[in-house]
Design a protein around this motif. Structure first.
Motif, PDB file in Angstrom:
ATOM      1  N   LYS A 140       0.841  -1.196   0.000  1.00 21.03           N
ATOM      2  CA  LYS A 140       0.000   0.000   0.000  1.00 21.03           C
ATOM      3  C   LYS A 140       0.876   1.245   0.000  1.00 21.03           C
ATOM      4  O   LYS A 140       1.999   1.209   0.516  1.00 21.03           O
ATOM      5  N   THR A 141       0.334   2.325  -0.521  1.00 24.49           N
ATOM      6  CA  THR A 141       1.106   3.568  -0.485  1.00 24.49           C
ATOM      7  C   THR A 141       1.129   4.092   0.952  1.00 24.49           C
ATOM      8  O   THR A 141       0.374   3.628   1.804  1.00 24.49           O
ATOM      9  N   HIS A 148       0.036   6.773   2.266  1.00 24.31           N
ATOM     10  CA  HIS A 148      -1.247   7.284   2.753  1.00 24.31           C
ATOM     11  C   HIS A 148      -2.238   6.154   3.007  1.00 24.31           C
ATOM     12  O   HIS A 148      -2.984   6.178   3.961  1.00 24.31           O
ATOM     13  N   GLN A 149      -2.216   5.184   2.115  1.00 24.46           N
ATOM     14  CA  GLN A 149      -3.218   4.118   2.226  1.00 24.46           C
ATOM     15  C   GLN A 149      -2.990   3.218   3.432  1.00 24.46           C
ATOM     16  O   GLN A 149      -3.893   2.523   3.862  1.00 24.46           O
ATOM     17  N   TYR A 150      -1.779   3.222   3.956  1.00 28.11           N
ATOM     18  CA  TYR A 150      -1.477   2.326   5.082  1.00 28.11           C
ATOM     19  C   TYR A 150      -1.987   2.883   6.407  1.00 28.11           C
ATOM     20  O   TYR A 150      -2.053   2.161   7.385  1.00 28.11           O
ATOM     21  N   PRO A 159      -4.965   3.708   7.842  1.00 30.14           N
ATOM     22  CA  PRO A 159      -6.009   3.081   8.662  1.00 30.14           C
ATOM     23  C   PRO A 159      -5.582   1.776   9.317  1.00 30.14           C
ATOM     24  O   PRO A 159      -6.154   1.388  10.330  1.00 30.14           O
ATOM     25  N   ARG A 203      -9.014   5.970  -6.457  1.00 31.48           N
ATOM     26  CA  ARG A 203      -7.580   5.666  -6.518  1.00 31.48           C
ATOM     27  C   ARG A 203      -6.937   5.698  -5.142  1.00 31.48           C
ATOM     28  O   ARG A 203      -6.033   4.925  -4.851  1.00 31.48           O
ATOM     29  N   ASN A 204      -7.401   6.623  -4.285  1.00 37.16           N
ATOM     30  CA  ASN A 204      -6.768   6.779  -2.974  1.00 37.16           C
ATOM     31  C   ASN A 204      -7.308   5.815  -1.931  1.00 37.16           C
ATOM     32  O   ASN A 204      -6.740   5.710  -0.849  1.00 37.16           O
ATOM     33  N   CYS A 205      -8.388   5.143  -2.241  1.00 32.33           N
ATOM     34  CA  CYS A 205      -9.008   4.284  -1.228  1.00 32.33           C
ATOM     35  C   CYS A 205      -8.116   3.081  -0.940  1.00 32.33           C
ATOM     36  O   CYS A 205      -7.679   2.394  -1.862  1.00 32.33           O
ATOM     37  N   PRO A 206      -7.787   2.829   0.327  1.00 33.43           N
ATOM     38  CA  PRO A 206      -6.906   1.694   0.650  1.00 33.43           C
ATOM     39  C   PRO A 206      -7.544   0.344   0.368  1.00 33.43           C
ATOM     40  O   PRO A 206      -6.852  -0.631   0.126  1.00 33.43           O
TER      41      PRO A 206
END
Lengths: 384, 164
Positions: free
Chosen positions: A72-73, A75-77, A79, B74-77
């Motif tokens: 994950k990027t 930012h995505q990590y 949560p 796109r940004n959603c984990p």
């Protein structure tokens, strides 16, 4: 008993084959057991009421957080960090955010630092209150958890006001925090501090001085300092063995050096000593919150130049914060792309659990429950 | 320990129990702090961020401001947002030129079962078309049912004029 007649699973069979003796009983504590607060399994070999061997079996709640970090990027990590340790989620938030900020050298505004201190300490109080209630529940006292959840409810409401969630927070951002604190939050937090100052002496009268509790905790699970060090125990477990080690003081981060607070240390090394450390820590957290509220400056809660897309330089970084259970460390190796090459989470509960096998040997089964509770384990944090 | 010491300890122990019972006694006469849940609900849930929703647009009050850029998805984990685009040919007033191609948001499929409410979509939206709802008691019996089209929800809300 031959191997074919055994009906246990892989772990039980290995455990039994290891040391077969007549008159010994092997029991499983968990994975679904009311005293383990989650899916922790401890295989215990008993002789009468005494434990001769105990072995924790972990992995029932493994969610591959470290692997998820690699795909994950940055930012995505975010949560994910609220789910590692659900009781002190903001410390994990801070550990991860802080390490990325250190890697990318992102400046954090002063107001944001104070907001982080306030919310993180609030969360620490929540975490200790849950431990306090649940530990006493393990020991057979039902009422205290009602009082602690009553207080926790107020703290959680306040945190909900700024973070938007009640348990698995995802509040800190690279270069600040998500939302600014409101006046209602500041007023509410002051009221909460006043409430806690009234409630903590009440807790002392109700529980800490209680004769029955003292008999269940004093001189139970004596953890010598040398052993705590050998297993890498941190947090209240280490401070309950007389070592004055707190990441907030020994590796200062954020604005903690400006704040005046003490590190409670008790050197009786038993379960009661660990209990006293946590209760004293709640007092200190209240002190920190009050100071931070007075010092809260005006300004940005988010760095104006905070990058929307994180692409750190090559290199590695380690950042540690003090969580409710001990030292939380996040180690990131970056290969210069938008995802980390490797991400390692150092969780305090894992180290604290590893000493249980040695600590429980030779104790009564009922005392082992008390010891397990006094380590304050959060199972998702052990498995990650 | 001699007999005298044991008697003293027993008295101290009994006293500590009496102090604890005193606390319980005091609290027994204080007002109740819990509620009977299904009959009464708590009101401290107002600031809770519920699931993601489309906000009525500032420029377009009867619909959404969404520009169909796909940043949220796109940004959603967890990949719980799916932007379904409707491509339309708008007639150009100048007949000599080619008709203009415009993109419209047909549906925004949202899977709540994967959402961790982290707010990455809300923060990254360039036109602030997304927000958190106050619909906090959303629960279903089947995992398949806990999905919704946010565009349909927005139109429903605008039609009835209240929060669903």
């Amino acid at each position: 008993m031959t191997k074919e007649t055994l009906c246990g699973d892989f772990y039980t069979n290995c455990f039994e084959a290891d040391q077969e003796q007549e008159g010994r009983l092997i029991i499983n504590m968990g994975p679904q057991h009311p005293s383990t607060h989650g899916v922790l399994r401890v295989i215990v070999e008993m002789e009468g009421e005494y434990i001769t061997r105990a072995e924790p079996v972990i992995g029932y709640l493994h969610r591959m957080h470290e692997k998820m970090g690699e795909i994950k990027t940055y930012h995505q990590y975010m949560p994910n960090m609220g789910r590692v340790d659900y009781l002190h989620a903001l410390a994990w938030n801070w550990g991860y955010i802080g390490s990325v900020e250190k890697l990318c050298q992102i400046e954090v505004p002063r107001r944001a630092e104070f907001i982080r201190v306030i919310t993180c300490e609030m969360n620490r109080i929540c975490s200790h209150l849950v431990w306090w209630g649940a530990y006493l529940l393990d020991l057979g006292a039902f009422t205290p958890i009602m009082y602690s959840f009553d207080d926790r409810e107020m703290a959680v409401d306040l945190l909900q006001m700024v973070t938007g969630s009640r348990l698995t927070y995802c509040y800190y951002r690279f270069g600040g925090v998500r939302t600014d604190v409101t006046d209602a939050f500041i007023e509410g937090t002051r009221d909460f501090c006043k409430l806690m100052k009234r409630r903590l002496p009440m807790y002392k009268d109700l529980v800490t001085d209680n004769y029955i509790l003292r008999k269940r905790c004093e001189e139970i699970g004596v953890l010598p300092l040398e052993m705590a060090r050998r297993y890498g125990a941190t947090g209240p477990v280490l401070r309950g063995s007389g070592q004055k080690y707190d990441v907030r003081r020994s590796e200062p981060y954020s604005v903690y050096p400006e704040l005046d607070f003490e590190i409670p240390v008790f050197s009786e090394c038993d379960a009661m000593s660990r209990y006293r450390v946590r209760v004293a820590e709640m007092e200190q957290s209240v002190r920190i919150i009050e100071q931070a509220l007075d010092m809260l400056p005006q300004g940005d809660f988010m760095a104006p130049k905070a990058p929307k897309r994180i692409k750190p330089p090559k290199g590695d970084v380690y950042f540690a914060v003090e969580g409710g259970r001990g030292k939380i460390g996040v180690y990131i190796i970056s290969d210069g792309s938008t995802t980390p090459y490797r991400l390692k989470l150092r969780s305090p509960s894992y180290s604290n659990l590893s000493l249980f096998a040695e600590l429980a040997r030779g104790t009564l089964l009922a005392d082992a429950v008390s010891i397990l509770g006094s380590l304050d384990l959060v199972i998702p944090e052990i498995d990650r | 320990m001699n007999l005298y010491g044991e008697i003293v300890e027993a008295i101290k122990g009994l006293y500590s129990l009496a102090v604890g019972m005193g606390v319980t006694g005091r609290y027994a006469f204080k007002p109740q702090v819990t509620v009977h849940y299904p009959r009464k609900t708590v009101d401290n849930i107002a600031t809770y961020s519920g699931h993601v929703e489309l906000l009525p647009g500032a420029k377009n009050p009867s619909g959404t401001d969404c520009i169909v850029c796909g940043t949220c998805a796109r940004n959603c984990p967890s990949g719980c947002l799916d932007v379904q685009v409707l491509e339309l040919m708008e007639e150009n007033p100048d007949p000599e030129k080619k008709p203009k191609k415009i993109k419209k948001l047909n549906a925004l499929m949202y899977d709540y079962s994967y959402c961790s409410l982290c707010g990455q979509c809300v923060e990254n939206c360039p036109v602030t078309a997304l927000g958190f709802s106050h619909h906090v008691y959303w629960a279903e019996f089947d995992r398949k049912d806990i999905k919704m089209d946010l565009v349909a929800r927005l139109h429903e809300q605008l039609k009835t004029g209240k929060e669903a």
